[in-house]
Design an enzyme around this catalytic site. Structure first.
Site, PDB file in Angstrom:
ATOM      1  N   GLU A 130       0.824  -1.220   0.000  1.00 27.79           N
ATOM      2  CA  GLU A 130       0.000   0.000   0.000  1.00 27.79           C
ATOM      3  C   GLU A 130       0.856   1.267   0.000  1.00 27.79           C
ATOM      4  O   GLU A 130       0.510   2.268  -0.654  1.00 27.79           O
ATOM      5  CB  GLU A 130      -0.921  -0.009   1.232  1.00 27.79           C
ATOM      6  CG  GLU A 130      -1.955   1.074   1.241  1.00 27.79           C
ATOM      7  CD  GLU A 130      -2.907   1.009   0.049  1.00 27.79           C
ATOM      8  OE1 GLU A 130      -3.749   0.116   0.014  1.00 27.79           O
ATOM      9  OE2 GLU A 130      -2.793   1.859  -0.858  1.00 27.79           O
ATOM     10  N   VAL A 133       2.467   3.357  -3.423  1.00 30.93           N
ATOM     11  CA  VAL A 133       1.816   4.313  -4.335  1.00 30.93           C
ATOM     12  C   VAL A 133       1.050   5.354  -3.520  1.00 30.93           C
ATOM     13  O   VAL A 133       0.167   5.013  -2.733  1.00 30.93           O
ATOM     14  CB  VAL A 133       0.841   3.589  -5.301  1.00 30.93           C
ATOM     15  CG1 VAL A 133       0.199   4.593  -6.255  1.00 30.93           C
ATOM     16  CG2 VAL A 133       1.558   2.500  -6.086  1.00 30.93           C
ATOM     17  N   GLU A 191      14.345  14.457  -2.620  1.00 31.68           N
ATOM     18  CA  GLU A 191      15.435  13.610  -2.149  1.00 31.68           C
ATOM     19  C   GLU A 191      16.746  14.390  -2.301  1.00 31.68           C
ATOM     20  O   GLU A 191      16.828  15.327  -3.101  1.00 31.68           O
ATOM     21  CB  GLU A 191      15.532  12.350  -3.039  1.00 31.68           C
ATOM     22  CG  GLU A 191      14.210  11.683  -3.330  1.00 31.68           C
ATOM     23  CD  GLU A 191      13.672  10.864  -2.172  1.00 31.68           C
ATOM     24  OE1 GLU A 191      14.486  10.284  -1.434  1.00 31.68           O
ATOM     25  OE2 GLU A 191      12.440  10.810  -1.999  1.00 31.68           O
ATOM     26  N   LYS A 206       5.062   4.352  -9.749  1.00 27.42           N
ATOM     27  CA  LYS A 206       3.750   4.217  -9.088  1.00 27.42           C
ATOM     28  C   LYS A 206       2.663   3.952 -10.134  1.00 27.42           C
ATOM     29  O   LYS A 206       1.755   3.138  -9.918  1.00 27.42           O
ATOM     30  CB  LYS A 206       3.442   5.486  -8.299  1.00 27.42           C
ATOM     31  CG  LYS A 206       4.447   5.735  -7.169  1.00 27.42           C
ATOM     32  CD  LYS A 206       4.361   7.154  -6.619  1.00 27.42           C
ATOM     33  CE  LYS A 206       5.426   7.423  -5.571  1.00 27.42           C
ATOM     34  NZ  LYS A 206       5.564   8.837  -5.224  1.00 27.42           N
TER      35      LYS A 206
HETATM   36  N1  HSE Z   1       9.895  11.529  -3.348  1.00 31.81           N
HETATM   37  C1  HSE Z   1       8.537  11.098  -3.374  1.00 31.81           C
HETATM   38  C2  HSE Z   1       7.602  12.290  -3.641  1.00 31.81           C
HETATM   39  C3  HSE Z   1       8.148  10.506  -2.039  1.00 31.81           C
HETATM   40  O1  HSE Z   1       8.087  13.434  -3.689  1.00 31.81           O
HETATM   41  O2  HSE Z   1       6.417  12.077  -3.831  1.00 31.81           O
HETATM   42  C4  HSE Z   1       7.837   9.070  -1.989  1.00 31.81           C
HETATM   43  O3  HSE Z   1       7.202   8.503  -3.057  1.00 31.81           O
END
Ligand code: HSE
Ligand code: NAP
Length: 432
Positions: A130, A133, A191, A206
């Protein structure tokens, strides 16, 4: 008397530590609701000496994830390490050892989902995902369970919080891409290496999972059209707004009546009137259209420690229910109603095209006749006054055309002497 369920955490970073913290916080509630008492028995990390915001007893830590598999008291392993090859070996070994798997690793499932679920079926051991996504939005359960009686006509999603934050600030404050990205990194949304957030692949991973679940065959990353948001400018946001649209990194997943499935994740113009146009900042949203339910919208936080661990807790509850009474579902069911992914070049869409052109008589006619020869109709034209870098922007919106033909025509336009620089071609989504 509740069942004691042993849990092994592979990963104690943002999400893993959140799972540990929230499992402790709501242990009594989970026990009453599920009849299961969860006990974290082992935690695998790279560096056990690291200072951490969430503390756990030092004897739980190991640097070897296979220690989790060797412990007969661990029934469920939670893979939250990130990456693909290492987690793939770990998840396969866990399934072979009969341990139920929970993971939030979308890159792993997008790249290796087919192999993982073949093995899960063979071993009759489930995999729950879960958190992979849209973070805290329970969209996997929606597609797999709540809408099991629907054929999916279309799924559209804003699935990456970082890129949505950047595009929102560009649109609302007229800022350019680079300074907003720097700010997103400072705020901890992007990130440290934001490449996958920006180049569209985090959202594409996703989308691959959602498409595979909805259409019953595992979609390969090579079959998905993916483009990042790097080339979208503040001026594009302004032009889009004049036309009555917002630009979003949108995942579009749909099937045609022959059973061919189309998956793309590209910066897309969305009409202001559509609810996804007002999903802003780090939020995610997924709109699902089923033939029985009609359109339904799911909105929430797509990332972060607490929202993501909320989804992992839901998977733990489901995994515990499986321990108590094994069921047929292993997490993904293949079926044969849909056939294949449609090649991106055959997919049809409306487009936004921004060109830099010379400001002289006959230029518009030359561009219009190139489009006409390709049988591509013009919907609207904006040519604002003012020269930028020796050329004027010319923005066209274009009628439905196959992507392959559209791309070829843009190549032809780029070769014209009156066209300068690199054109920007974006999809427009009408949600028809
Ligand atoms: N780096 C992703 C985002 C977080 O900014 O949505 C986790 O999927
Ligand atoms: P993270 O903060 O980088 O944490 C990764 C954890 O895994 C760390 O504890 C690290 O150990 C450990 N680890 C990495 N490689 C390892 C190895 N080979 N052996 C043992 N331990 C190892 O990552 P995260 O943000 O929590 O994300 C985890 C997963 O969830 C990823 O697949 C990500 O895509 C997914 N996800 C994240 C979010 C989010 O909002 N962050 C949302 C949805 C899904 P150290 O602590 O010692 O470095």
């Amino acid at each position: 008397m509740s069942n004691r369920i042993g849990v092994g955490l592979a990963g104690f970073g943002t999400v893993g530590a959140g799972v540990y913290k929230n499992l402790a916080r709501n242990a009594d509630l989970l026990e009453q609701r599920t009849g299961a008492g969860f006990e974290v028995r082992r935690i695998a990390v790279r560096d056990p000496g690291k200072t951490r915001d969430v503390e756990a007893p030092s004897h739980l830590f190991t640097t070897d994830p296979s220690d989790l598999l060797a412990d007969p008291g661990i029934h469920i392993v939670v893979e939250l390490m990130g990456g693909v090859e290492g987690p793939f070996q770990f998840v396969c070994a866990a399934l072979r050892a009969g341990k139920t798997v929970v993971t939030g690793n979308k890159a792993l499932l997008a790249e290796k989902g087919r192999e993982i679920f073949d093995l899960a079926r063979e071993m009759r051991v489930p995999v729950f995902y879960e958190a992979a996504v849209a973070g805290g939005i329970p969209i996997i359960k929606v597609v797999r369970e709540a809408f099991v009686g629907n054929r999916f006509e279309a799924i559209h999603g804003i699935l990456n919080g970082t890129s949505n934050y950047i595009l929102t600030r560009m649109a609302d404050e007229g800022l350019d891409f680079a300074p907003v990205l720097a700010e997103a990194q400072k705020l901890g949304y992007a990130e440290a290496d934001p490449a996958l957030d920006i180049n569209g692949w985090d959202a594409a991973h996703k989308a691959i999972i959602l498409a595979s679940l909805a259409y019953g065959f595992w979609v390969s990353p090579a079959e998905v059209l993916v483009e990042g948001i790097e080339r979208v400018t503040a001026a594009d946001m302004l032009f889009a707004s004049e036309l009555g649209y917002r630009i979003k990194l949108l995942a579009s997943i749909k099937a045609d009546p022959r059973g061919d499935v189309e998956v793309r994740v590209v910066p897309t113009l969305i009409p202001d009137s559509h609810v996804l146009a007002s999903v802003n900042g780090v939020f995610n949203a997924v709109s699902v259209r089923g033939d029985v339910v009609g359109e339904a919208l799911f909105y929430g936080r797509g990332a972060g420690q607490d929202p993501t661990s909320s989804s992992v807790l839901a998977d733990l509850a489901e995994a515990a229910a499986f321990q108590q009474s094994p069921r047929r579902c292993v997490g993904f069911t293949a079926h044969s109603l849909y056939r294949r992914c449609k090649p991106a070049m055959e997919t049809v869409s409306k487009y936004y095209l921004r060109l830099g052109v010379q400001d002289r008589p006959g230029v518009l006619a030359q561009i219009a006749s190139t489009l006409a020869r390709a049988d591509i109709g013009i919907l609207s034209v904006i040519q604002p006054e003012g020269i930028v870098d020796g050329s004027v922007p010319l923005v066209l919106t274009l009628h439905d055309a196959p992507f392959g033909r559209m791309r070829e025509t843009v190549r032809e336009l780029t070769g014209l002497e009156c066209v300068h620089g690199n054109p920007l071609l974006l999809h427009m989504e009408t949600f028809a």
